[in-house]
Design an enzyme around this catalytic site. Structure first.
Site, PDB file in Angstrom:
ATOM      1  N   VAL A  11       0.828  -1.217   0.000  1.00 28.85           N
ATOM      2  CA  VAL A  11       0.000   0.000   0.000  1.00 28.85           C
ATOM      3  C   VAL A  11       0.859   1.263   0.000  1.00 28.85           C
ATOM      4  CG1 VAL A  11      -1.636   1.345   1.392  1.00 28.85           C
ATOM      5  CG2 VAL A  11      -2.010  -1.090   1.043  1.00 28.85           C
ATOM      6  N   LYS A 210     -14.354   0.428   5.375  1.00 28.10           N
ATOM      7  CA  LYS A 210     -13.328  -0.469   4.823  1.00 28.10           C
ATOM      8  C   LYS A 210     -13.628  -1.936   5.182  1.00 28.10           C
ATOM      9  CE  LYS A 210      -9.595  -2.183   3.204  1.00 28.10           C
ATOM     10  NZ  LYS A 210      -9.379  -2.353   1.776  1.00 28.10           N
ATOM     11  N   PHE A 255     -17.061 -10.555  -8.526  1.00 30.11           N
ATOM     12  CA  PHE A 255     -16.901 -11.381  -7.318  1.00 30.11           C
ATOM     13  C   PHE A 255     -17.927 -12.499  -7.228  1.00 30.11           C
ATOM     14  CE2 PHE A 255     -13.899  -8.242  -6.229  1.00 30.11           C
ATOM     15  CZ  PHE A 255     -13.059  -8.827  -5.301  1.00 30.11           C
ATOM     16  N   ALA A 258     -16.656 -18.931  -8.501  1.00 32.29           N
ATOM     17  CA  ALA A 258     -16.405 -20.012  -7.538  1.00 32.29           C
ATOM     18  C   ALA A 258     -14.958 -20.479  -7.688  1.00 32.29           C
ATOM     19  CB  ALA A 258     -17.365 -21.166  -7.808  1.00 32.29           C
ATOM     20  N   CYS A 266      -5.641  -9.422   3.067  1.00 34.26           N
ATOM     21  CA  CYS A 266      -6.741  -8.565   3.532  1.00 34.26           C
ATOM     22  C   CYS A 266      -8.013  -9.321   3.913  1.00 34.26           C
ATOM     23  CB  CYS A 266      -7.046  -7.517   2.477  1.00 34.26           C
ATOM     24  SG  CYS A 266      -5.703  -6.335   2.326  1.00 34.26           S
ATOM     25  N   LYS A 327      -3.682 -14.535  -5.827  1.00 34.00           N
ATOM     26  CA  LYS A 327      -4.459 -14.194  -7.023  1.00 34.00           C
ATOM     27  C   LYS A 327      -3.479 -13.814  -8.123  1.00 34.00           C
ATOM     28  CE  LYS A 327      -5.329  -9.327  -6.047  1.00 34.00           C
ATOM     29  NZ  LYS A 327      -6.324  -8.297  -5.955  1.00 34.00           N
TER      30      LYS A 327
HETATM   31  N1  LIG Z   1      -2.182  -5.147   0.456  1.00 26.23           N
HETATM   32  C1  LIG Z   1      -3.351  -4.687   0.097  1.00 26.23           C
HETATM   33  O1  LIG Z   1      -3.882  -5.013  -0.969  1.00 26.23           O
HETATM   34  C2  LIG Z   1      -4.104  -3.723   0.992  1.00 26.23           C
HETATM   35  C3  LIG Z   1      -5.206  -3.038   0.470  1.00 26.23           C
HETATM   36  C4  LIG Z   1      -5.880  -2.138   1.282  1.00 26.23           C
HETATM   37  C5  LIG Z   1      -5.471  -1.959   2.600  1.00 26.23           C
HETATM   38  N2  LIG Z   1      -4.413  -2.666   3.086  1.00 26.23           N
HETATM   39  C6  LIG Z   1      -4.006  -2.418   4.474  1.00 26.23           C
HETATM   40  O2  LIG Z   1      -2.880  -1.534   4.456  1.00 26.23           O
HETATM   41  C7  LIG Z   1      -1.978  -1.851   5.516  1.00 26.23           C
HETATM   42  C8  LIG Z   1      -0.614  -2.164   4.941  1.00 26.23           C
HETATM   43  O3  LIG Z   1      -0.737  -3.302   4.133  1.00 26.23           O
HETATM   44  P1  LIG Z   1       0.427  -3.788   3.135  1.00 26.23           P
HETATM   45  O4  LIG Z   1      -0.112  -4.908   2.356  1.00 26.23           O
HETATM   46  O5  LIG Z   1       1.010  -2.611   2.443  1.00 26.23           O
HETATM   47  O6  LIG Z   1       1.484  -4.334   4.211  1.00 26.23           O
HETATM   48  P2  LIG Z   1       2.997  -4.718   3.942  1.00 26.23           P
HETATM   49  O7  LIG Z   1       3.333  -5.698   4.977  1.00 26.23           O
HETATM   50  O8  LIG Z   1       3.207  -5.035   2.508  1.00 26.23           O
HETATM   51  O9  LIG Z   1       3.774  -3.346   4.213  1.00 26.23           O
HETATM   52  C9  LIG Z   1       3.968  -2.794   5.468  1.00 26.23           C
HETATM   53  C10 LIG Z   1       5.346  -2.102   5.476  1.00 26.23           C
HETATM   54  O10 LIG Z   1       5.516  -1.443   6.729  1.00 26.23           O
HETATM   55  C11 LIG Z   1       6.875  -1.592   7.125  1.00 26.23           C
HETATM   56  N3  LIG Z   1       7.003  -1.360   8.552  1.00 26.23           N
HETATM   57  C12 LIG Z   1       6.742  -2.199   9.591  1.00 26.23           C
HETATM   58  N4  LIG Z   1       6.971  -1.578  10.758  1.00 26.23           N
HETATM   59  C13 LIG Z   1       7.380  -0.320  10.460  1.00 26.23           C
HETATM   60  C14 LIG Z   1       7.769   0.800  11.239  1.00 26.23           C
HETATM   61  N5  LIG Z   1       7.790   0.747  12.568  1.00 26.23           N
HETATM   62  N6  LIG Z   1       8.136   1.934  10.594  1.00 26.23           N
HETATM   63  C15 LIG Z   1       8.130   1.995   9.238  1.00 26.23           C
HETATM   64  N7  LIG Z   1       7.769   0.961   8.436  1.00 26.23           N
HETATM   65  C16 LIG Z   1       7.406  -0.183   9.049  1.00 26.23           C
HETATM   66  C17 LIG Z   1       7.214  -3.012   6.695  1.00 26.23           C
HETATM   67  O11 LIG Z   1       8.621  -3.194   6.604  1.00 26.23           O
HETATM   68  C18 LIG Z   1       6.506  -3.085   5.331  1.00 26.23           C
HETATM   69  O12 LIG Z   1       7.352  -2.648   4.287  1.00 26.23           O
HETATM   70  C19 LIG Z   1      -2.632  -3.010   6.275  1.00 26.23           C
HETATM   71  O13 LIG Z   1      -3.393  -2.500   7.325  1.00 26.23           O
HETATM   72  C20 LIG Z   1      -3.534  -3.639   5.221  1.00 26.23           C
HETATM   73  O14 LIG Z   1      -4.625  -4.312   5.809  1.00 26.23           O
HETATM   74  C21 LIG Z   1      -3.709  -3.529   2.313  1.00 26.23           C
END
Ligand SMILES: NC(=O)c1ccc[n+]([C@@H]2O[C@H](COP(=O)([O-])OP(=O)(O)OC[C@H]3O[C@@H](n4cnc5c(N)ncnc54)[C@H](O)[C@@H]3O)[C@@H](O)[C@H]2O)c1
Length: 455
Positions: A11, A210, A255, A258, A266, A327
């Site tokens: 993200v 969300k 969505f 099947a 997520c 996916k």
């Molecule tokens: N992946 C998706 O498709 C998606 C979509 C919508 C929302 N989200 C939400 O967004 C959030 C992040 O998801 P993501 O998939 O990007 O996670 P991710 O694990 O890919 O990325 C998180 C990043 O944060 C870094 N991190 C951890 N601790 C840290 C700190 N103290 N300081 C700085 N950086 C730090 C990690 O090294 C990592 O690079 C989650 O809450 C997730 O539910 C994800």
């Protein structure tokens, strides 16, 4: 605007890069030193279509910078986005420890700064209802009174993340003051020029939106999987049902596929977290329990076919597995159904030769050398007793079936994503099993045949 992006995973990296693409100055922070080093050199730590070109352009332009120093990003930015992990806790709740730890660091830092300069902390992580208040309280307690907290949940889909971020269907802003809402609107206006809405609401509703979105989408998938499982027993074809109901505008086409269940970082986590929120308020959200329950068993549908075909045991057999990512178009294997399928095959004493266009390294990090990794889709088939398909990557849609036939020891395919026509697979001489559709049996005496699977 000057933006601090804290967390540069799926993200944060996409969000930061896309903000930079719109002319903002973005300072991305991550604790992962290797990741930051790679990004500085213009190398992507994840696979995400279209991201590389934007990364390079904005690095060159100096609008996008990467650091491991939170302080640097805080000094340079005016708006701070939190794109940090919120993994599932022991009881399924969203674990906020990383988010809150970073919030405390921000609060301490900002409390020492010029309090007349307004700062905004935007939460993009998926967080439970009430988190905005928690974050605001931490800021207040530390004396960082210039900070306003915003909830801005993210809806991008891995595999289409750049496109989703650049042209979002909607922007959700949970904001308390009109002034902050207007700053946030200005930031997002370039992304919604086609007229998609920016909804401004109270932070609790934004946080809930969300979870409601992900829970609803997960519910559609589990519902269709239940329909598929019933189709199997009554001799109907879930593909027809999908088309038949999807053309109803009230239902819509998306969505409704099947398969062997949803995965990823997520849906499973967010449905669990919403269920936990619900339980903690004394409300039994029964649909959500069923959605998770259905999903946790869905891969067994495919395994049942495998077991039945091989007479109840896979001991000593070898399977080609196509698709490891949860996916297509991503290398993400978090909660990937493929891993559940592979786990069961290995437990049953089988060997696995796996292939995925992008998720080999991420799988190796989880499964190590318990499986073999093939150099391409065809190499995975060599000497295999059957093919199991777990992810619907485009390259699996039109393989050369003559080669597949030649390489497989048995002409049998277990398709967890319903990629092919049952009738054509029977005509091509395969025994073909998919989810909620008739079983395809190889034609006898050259006649094409397919039959309903009585379950
Ligand atoms: N992946 C998706 O498709 C998606 C979509 C919508 C929302 N989200 C939400 O967004 C959030 C992040 O998801 P993501 O998939 O990007 O996670 P991710 O694990 O890919 O990325 C998180 C990043 O944060 C870094 N991190 C951890 N601790 C840290 C700190 N103290 N300081 C700085 N950086 C730090 C990690 O090294 C990592 O690079 C989650 O809450 C997730 O539910 C994800």
């Amino acid at each position: 605007m000057k933006i601090g992006m804290i967390g540069t995973g799926y993200v944060g990296l996409v969000t930061g890069t896309c903000f930079a693409e719109m002319g903002n100055e973005v300072f991305c922070v991550d604790v992962d030193e290797d990741k930051v080093a790679m990004l500085r050199q213009g190398r992507l730590p994840i696979y995400e279509p279209d991201l590389k070109v934007l990364l390079h352009r904005n690095l060159r332009a100096g609008r996008l910078q990467f650091t491991t120093s939170l302080q640097k990003a805080l000094d340079k930015g005016e708006i701070y986005f939190l794109a940090l992990p919120t993994p599932p806790g022991a009881e399924g709740e969203a674990d906020l420890s990383i988010v809150l730890q970073v919030v405390r660091q921000i609060a301490e830092h900002l409390a020492q700064q010029d309090l007349s300069k307004k700062k905004i902390v935007v939460n993009k992580s998926t967080v439970p209802v009430g988190t905005e208040e928690k974050v605001a309280r931490i800021m207040e307690m530390a004396g960082a009174s210039q900070v306003e907290v915003v909830c801005n949940p993210e809806f991008l889909r891995e595999g289409a993340a750049v496109d989703d971020f650049m042209k979002p269907s909607r922007i959700i802003l949970g904001v308390r003051s009109a002034q902050t809402a207007s700053v946030m609107r200005r930031l997002y206006e370039p992304f919604v020029r086609q007229g998609n809405p920016i909804y401004v609401m109270d932070p609790r509703s934004a946080e809930m939106t969300k979870y409601a979105a992900n829970a609803f989408l997960a519910t559609r998938i589990s519902f269709m999987n239940e329909i598929a499982n019933l189709c199997d027993r009554v001799g109907a074809d879930v593909d027809h049902i999908r088309k038949g109901i999807g053309s109803d505008e009230r239902i819509g086409r998306f969505f409704l596929y099947a398969g062997i269940g949803f995965g990823g970082s997520c849906f499973p986590k967010d449905v669990n977290a919403l269920l936990h929120t619900s339980m903690s308020r004394g409300y039994d959200f029964r649909i959500l329990s069923a959605v998770l329950d259905v999903n946790s068993h869905q891969h067994e549908m495919l395994l049942n076919y495998v077991m039945r075909y091989f007479g109840g045991s896979v001991e000593g057999l070898t399977f080609a597995v196509w698709g490891l990512a949860f996916k297509p178009n991503t290398d993400d294997v978090r909660e990937a159904p493929s891993h559940r399928v592979i786990g069961a095959l290995l437990k049953g004493g089988a060997c696995v030769q796996a292939y995925d266009p992008e998720a080999m390294d991420t799988t190796r990090q989880v499964l190590g050398d318990t499986v073999g990794y093939a150099k391409d889709a065809y190499a995975a088939l060599e000497g295999a007793d059957g093919l199991v398909i777990c992810t619907e990557w485009p390259e699996f849609r039109r393989p050369d079936f003559a080669v597949v036939r030649q390489l497989l020891r048995n002409r049998v395919i277990f398709d967890g994503r319903n990629l092919y026509s049952v009738r054509r697979m029977a005509g091509r001489g395969f025994h073909y099993f998919s989810i909620g559709r008739p079983e395809g049996r190889p034609a006898k005496g050259g006649r094409k045949s397919w039959m309903y699977n009585p379950g």
